[in-house]
Each structure stands twice: as structure tokens, then as C-alpha cells.
Design a protein around this motif. Sequence first.
Motif, PDB file in Angstrom:
ATOM      1  N   ALA A 105       0.835  -1.261  -0.040  1.00 12.13           N
ATOM      2  CA  ALA A 105       0.235   0.255   0.035  1.00 12.13           C
ATOM      3  C   ALA A 105       0.906   1.359   0.014  1.00 12.13           C
ATOM      4  N   TYR A 106       0.117   2.302  -0.536  1.00 13.36           N
ATOM      5  CA  TYR A 106       1.062   3.585  -0.430  1.00 13.36           C
ATOM      6  C   TYR A 106       0.196   4.593   0.290  1.00 13.36           C
ATOM      7  N   LEU A 107       0.746   4.875   1.547  1.00 13.41           N
ATOM      8  CA  LEU A 107      -0.048   5.447   2.595  1.00 13.41           C
ATOM      9  C   LEU A 107       0.104   6.731   2.937  1.00 13.41           C
ATOM     10  N   GLU A 108      -0.614   7.934   3.296  1.00 11.27           N
ATOM     11  CA  GLU A 108      -0.314   9.143   3.581  1.00 11.27           C
ATOM     12  C   GLU A 108      -0.074   8.902   5.105  1.00 11.27           C
ATOM     13  N   LYS A 109       1.146   9.705   5.675  1.00 16.02           N
ATOM     14  CA  LYS A 109       1.491   9.589   6.966  1.00 16.02           C
ATOM     15  C   LYS A 109       0.127  10.075   7.677  1.00 16.02           C
ATOM     16  N   ASN A 110      -0.202   9.459   8.776  1.00 11.77           N
ATOM     17  CA  ASN A 110      -1.336   9.716   9.534  1.00 11.77           C
ATOM     18  C   ASN A 110      -1.657   8.885  10.806  1.00 11.77           C
ATOM     19  N   TYR A 111      -1.024   9.459  11.811  1.00  7.16           N
ATOM     20  CA  TYR A 111      -0.744   8.510  13.246  1.00  7.16           C
ATOM     21  C   TYR A 111      -1.805   8.431  14.058  1.00  7.16           C
ATOM     22  N   ASN A 112      -3.007   7.968  13.521  1.00  8.13           N
ATOM     23  CA  ASN A 112      -4.284   7.888  14.200  1.00  8.13           C
ATOM     24  C   ASN A 112      -4.523   6.271  14.399  1.00  8.13           C
ATOM     25  N   LYS A 113      -5.762   6.061  14.994  1.00  6.66           N
ATOM     26  CA  LYS A 113      -5.952   4.743  15.278  1.00  6.66           C
ATOM     27  C   LYS A 113      -6.377   3.859  14.016  1.00  6.66           C
ATOM     28  N   ASN A 114      -7.063   4.561  13.001  1.00  3.70           N
ATOM     29  CA  ASN A 114      -7.267   4.038  11.653  1.00  3.70           C
ATOM     30  C   ASN A 114      -6.075   3.515  10.841  1.00  3.70           C
ATOM     31  N   PHE A 115      -5.125   4.406  10.974  1.00  4.54           N
ATOM     32  CA  PHE A 115      -3.685   4.296  10.301  1.00  4.54           C
ATOM     33  C   PHE A 115      -3.167   2.913  10.931  1.00  4.54           C
ATOM     34  N   ALA A 116      -3.051   2.784  12.294  1.00  3.39           N
ATOM     35  CA  ALA A 116      -2.487   2.024  13.210  1.00  3.39           C
ATOM     36  C   ALA A 116      -3.193   0.470  12.929  1.00  3.39           C
ATOM     37  N   ASN A 117      -4.479   0.630  12.952  1.00  2.75           N
ATOM     38  CA  ASN A 117      -5.302  -0.696  12.623  1.00  2.75           C
ATOM     39  C   ASN A 117      -5.076  -1.364  11.264  1.00  2.75           C
ATOM     40  N   TYR A 118      -4.920  -0.181  10.252  1.00  3.07           N
ATOM     41  CA  TYR A 118      -4.735  -0.960   8.897  1.00  3.07           C
ATOM     42  C   TYR A 118      -3.239  -1.332   8.642  1.00  3.07           C
ATOM     43  N   LEU A 119      -2.479  -0.896   9.254  1.00  5.76           N
ATOM     44  CA  LEU A 119      -0.950  -1.581   9.273  1.00  5.76           C
ATOM     45  C   LEU A 119      -0.947  -2.887   9.985  1.00  5.76           C
ATOM     46  N   TYR A 120      -1.623  -3.075  11.294  1.00  3.92           N
ATOM     47  CA  TYR A 120      -1.619  -4.230  11.932  1.00  3.92           C
ATOM     48  C   TYR A 120      -2.228  -5.257  11.274  1.00  3.92           C
ATOM     49  N   THR A 121      -3.387  -4.897  10.457  1.00  2.00           N
ATOM     50  CA  THR A 121      -4.087  -6.066   9.909  1.00  2.00           C
ATOM     51  C   THR A 121      -2.911  -6.859   8.910  1.00  2.00           C
ATOM     52  N   PHE A 122      -1.727  -6.284   8.587  1.00  2.60           N
ATOM     53  CA  PHE A 122      -1.024  -7.116   7.766  1.00  2.60           C
ATOM     54  C   PHE A 122       0.054  -7.656   8.394  1.00  2.60           C
ATOM     55  N   LEU A 123       0.227  -7.496   9.641  1.00  2.49           N
ATOM     56  CA  LEU A 123       1.406  -7.993  10.362  1.00  2.49           C
ATOM     57  C   LEU A 123       1.000  -9.172  11.064  1.00  2.49           C
TER      58      LEU A 123
END
Length: 123
Positions: A105-123
Motif C-alpha cells: 500500500a501507499y499511505l499518507e502519514k497519519n498517526y491515528n487509530k485507523n492508520f495503526a489498525n490498517y498496518l496491524y492487519t498485515f502484520l
Amino acid sequence: MVDAIRILYVEDNEIDTELLKMCINRYKFTQPISFDIAETVEEAKEMYNTNIHSAALVDWNLPDGEGIEVVQFIRSINNEVPVFILSGALTPKHQQKAEQSNATAYLEKNYNKNFANYLYTFL
């Protein structure tokens, strides 16, 4: 003891590095996450190890090149590991390059819960 998820984080801005770490820690994911920090394309290539990194987060703009070079390097070794390109601004040109390089994915830096949750779904 649960093993930590190990992430290669390629970022030359110390503030962004700290913000991402705070974001991940704030939302208290069940598995601990550790970061190997590289500040340049070359340092990232030297540091990347397919046997220990579960994912890579790569800033687009780096002092010695573009993060897309890191994505291409990782993809030449491993097509399965999640690789995210992060940028302060999304552009159609960059989005196209990211897709061509098979970035997750190509993501805009945005350090909120949705951003963190999105990253975590791939880990």
C-alpha cells in the motif's frame, strides 16, 4: 513470552519515527512490535533481512534516493512480506509507481487509530 513482530522502518525524520512508535504503542496491540530504523536507501538495503523482518515501512523521500528503491530491493528478494510506502502527500504519480513496484500500500502519514489498525492487519 510472545515474540515481537520485527519491522524495518525506513525514515530519515526523527519526529516521524517517534510519532509512528507512539501511534503503535498507544493502541496497545496484543503482540509487541520492534523496529529496526534505517535512515537511507543504502542503510535499509544493508539492514533488511527476510528472515527477521515481518514487514517494512518505507518513507518516499530519503536523503540518498526514493523509498521506491527499497521496495524494489525487498521485492527482488521476497514478494510476500508486506511493504508499505509512507508519504506526507499522496500523488497519482507516486501511487502509480508504488503499484508498479508491488508495494502492499501507499499511505499518507497519519498517526491515528485507523492508520495503526490498517498496518496491524498485515502484520
